[in-house]
Write a protein that holds these residues in place. Structure first.
Motif, PDB file in Angstrom:
ATOM      1  N   TRP A   1       0.875  -1.180   0.053  1.00  0.00           N
ATOM      2  CA  TRP A   1      -0.037   0.047  -0.036  1.00  0.00           C
ATOM      3  C   TRP A   1       0.979   1.470   0.053  1.00  0.00           C
ATOM      4  O   TRP A   1       0.825   2.315  -0.843  1.00  0.00           O
ATOM      5  CB  TRP A   1      -0.954  -0.078   1.245  1.00  0.00           C
TER       6      TRP A   1
ATOM      7  N   CYS B   1       2.407   1.816  -3.286  1.00  0.00           N
ATOM      8  CA  CYS B   1       1.314   2.371  -4.573  1.00  0.00           C
ATOM      9  C   CYS B   1       1.501   3.799  -4.901  1.00  0.00           C
ATOM     10  O   CYS B   1       1.469   4.452  -6.066  1.00  0.00           O
ATOM     11  CB  CYS B   1      -0.119   2.246  -3.814  1.00  0.00           C
TER      12      CYS B   1
ATOM     13  N   THR C   1       4.843   3.770  -7.132  1.00  0.00           N
ATOM     14  CA  THR C   1       4.504   3.228  -8.570  1.00  0.00           C
ATOM     15  C   THR C   1       3.688   4.354  -9.217  1.00  0.00           C
ATOM     16  O   THR C   1       3.793   4.523 -10.492  1.00  0.00           O
ATOM     17  CB  THR C   1       3.838   1.828  -8.701  1.00  0.00           C
ATOM     18  N   SER C   2       2.616   4.925  -8.587  1.00  0.00           N
ATOM     19  CA  SER C   2       1.743   5.806  -9.261  1.00  0.00           C
ATOM     20  C   SER C   2       2.322   7.229  -9.826  1.00  0.00           C
ATOM     21  O   SER C   2       2.313   7.688 -10.758  1.00  0.00           O
ATOM     22  CB  SER C   2       0.916   6.382  -8.384  1.00  0.00           C
TER      23      SER C   2
ATOM     24  N   SER D   1       1.267  -3.043  -4.982  1.00  0.00           N
ATOM     25  CA  SER D   1       1.467  -1.793  -5.518  1.00  0.00           C
ATOM     26  C   SER D   1       1.480  -1.493  -7.023  1.00  0.00           C
ATOM     27  O   SER D   1       1.373  -0.697  -7.512  1.00  0.00           O
ATOM     28  CB  SER D   1       3.134  -1.600  -5.190  1.00  0.00           C
TER      29      SER D   1
ATOM     30  N   GLY E   1      -1.169   0.495  -8.028  1.00  0.00           N
ATOM     31  CA  GLY E   1      -1.089   1.836  -8.224  1.00  0.00           C
ATOM     32  C   GLY E   1      -1.464   2.887  -9.239  1.00  0.00           C
ATOM     33  O   GLY E   1      -2.274   3.606  -9.483  1.00  0.00           O
TER      34      GLY E   1
END
Length: 422
Positions: free
Chosen positions: A244, A247, A250-251, A371, A374
């Motif tokens: 989490w 995420c 990666t976003s 992740s 994400g």
């Protein structure tokens, strides 16, 4: 005299010989140099993509959903292969396992140098993820054993080098592509350092863990079977926590440059922003673990990382163009410190290096699968709302939730939550 496994790993040896080997490894500058070189190869193939995405999409006809796969697929591969990474290492040895990972990364980047279609790029992303997964599954266990008294410092070095590779990918990739007029160079050039590191890794016989293969634990004739990590609730909580948290990373590596390109920034300038974020990650991955090493409770420093993330997202939401480099640097500081601290947190839960390494491998494997969602979720929110701002708001809310979970990681609960896993 110690015995050697086919993979080049030392097997059973007298206690005095094992202690001598331990001290030798801890003093080995060569080992630390190789650790840095290996780590540098784990992120450029991810961070070099998004600044070049407009050129890549124009040349291949790739849509945004397919483009997101260049970030998502490595994470999925890291998750799936990571679940079997320790087992693979136990069969072929940590030395050969890491060699295989470097070879996969080198081949994947070489494919990008000559890629003429979206399919080739997607394949290279998956192959690179396999290579990264093998390395990341084995390295924490090696560090736990080789540097039992300096875990925070060496994990910080490992994370900092990894983030340093991401910085090189974000800055050198777009710069090389602009200089040559060909985006292929910006993506494919990373095959060279991967191949060079592979040659050094196989040629230099530095001291390795004196306990057999990383995945198999101590060199006893019949090691006690290890209870599967998936049966432990704390292992799942750590994995969800790690995934989490990542995420946000990666976003951002997928969509931060496109976010600023939409706001009128050039590809090089948006790539520099990603580089600034990665540079801050590099600093934090050394600083926060060193600060956290002063005690056994990692929660205050984890909280500091999440608060930095929240401040960074607040800046992107309230005024992305003003002080842009400040906001992304604050974000990077939070992200970099948290990556290292989360792995240290997992290693803290178990004393035995073999089992601690297996826990870290499980946390990363499940975490990377999480992740991977994400970029997909944030990309969907962008399509739905027409702006990335809503995605940043969602990620800021996630930070608050993760801060609440952080309170559960009291060192006094480690033994009870991992009961039966030692």
């Amino acid at each position: 005299m110690a015995l050697s496994a086919p993979g080049g790993d030392t097997l059973a040896a007298p206690a005095s010989a094992r202690k001598f080997a331990q001290r030798t490894v801890e003093r080995s500058g060569v080992w630390l140099l190789l650790l840095v070189l290996v780590s540098l190869n784990l992120r450029p193939l991810l961070t070099s993509v998004s600044p070049l995405l407009p050129d890549i999409r124009s040349a291949t006809g790739m849509g945004f959903q397919t483009a997101s796969m260049l970030t998502v697929l490595p994470m999925v591969a890291m998750g799936i292969v990571g679940l079997a990474g320790a087992r693979i290492g136990s069969r072929i040895g940590d030395r050969h396992g890491i060699s295989a990972g470097l070879l996969a990364i080198a081949i994947a980047c070489a494919c990008r140098w000559f890629a003429g279609s979206a399919a080739t790029l997607v394949f290279s992303a998956a192959l690179a993820g396999v290579g990264i997964a093998l390395i990341q599954a084995l390295i924490p266990g090696v560090i736990k054993h080789n540097h039992a008294t300096r875990i925070s410092a060496v994990m910080g070095l490992y994370s900092a080098a990894m983030m340093g590779g991401g910085l090189l990918g974000a800055i050198v990739g777009p710069w090389s592509a602009q200089l040559s007029g060909d985006w292929h160079l910006g993506l494919g050039m990373w095959a060279i350092p991967a191949a060079f590191t592979l040659l050094l890794w196989t040629a230099v016989r530095v001291p390795m863990p004196p306990f057999g293969k990383v995945g198999t634990g101590s060199a006893t004739a019949n090691p006690r079977p290890m209870r599967p990590m998936y049966r432990n609730a704390r292992a799942w909580l750590l994995a969800i926590y790690f995934g989490w948290m990542n995420c946000a990373y990666t976003s951002l590596i997928a969509w931060l440059p496109p976010f600023y390109v939409e706001r009128g920034w050039s590809m090089q300038s948006s790539g520099a922003l990603l580089g600034a974020m990665t540079a801050a990650q590099m600093v934090a991955s050394i600083v926060l673990p060193l600060l956290a090493a002063r005690g056994t409770d990692r929660r205050p420093w984890l909280a500091a990382g999440f608060l930095a993330q929240f401040a960074g997202f607040a800046g992107l939401i309230a005024g992305a163009d003003r002080f842009a480099f400040v906001w992304v640097s604050v974000l990077g500081f939070g992200l970099g410190g948290l990556f290292a601290l989360c792995l240290i947190l997992a290693l803290d839960h178990l004393k035995d290096p073999r089992r601690a390494g297996a826990l870290a491998a499980f946390v990363q494997a499940i975490g990377y699968l999480i992740s991977a969602a994400g970029p997909i979720v944030t990309g969907f929110i962008r399509d739905l709302t027409g702006s990335f701002v809503a995605a940043w708001i969602m990620l800021a809310c996630s930070v608050v939730a993760l801060l609440c979970i952080t309170l559960r990681f009291n060192p006094a609960t480690y033994q009870s939550t991992m009961h039966g896993m030692e």
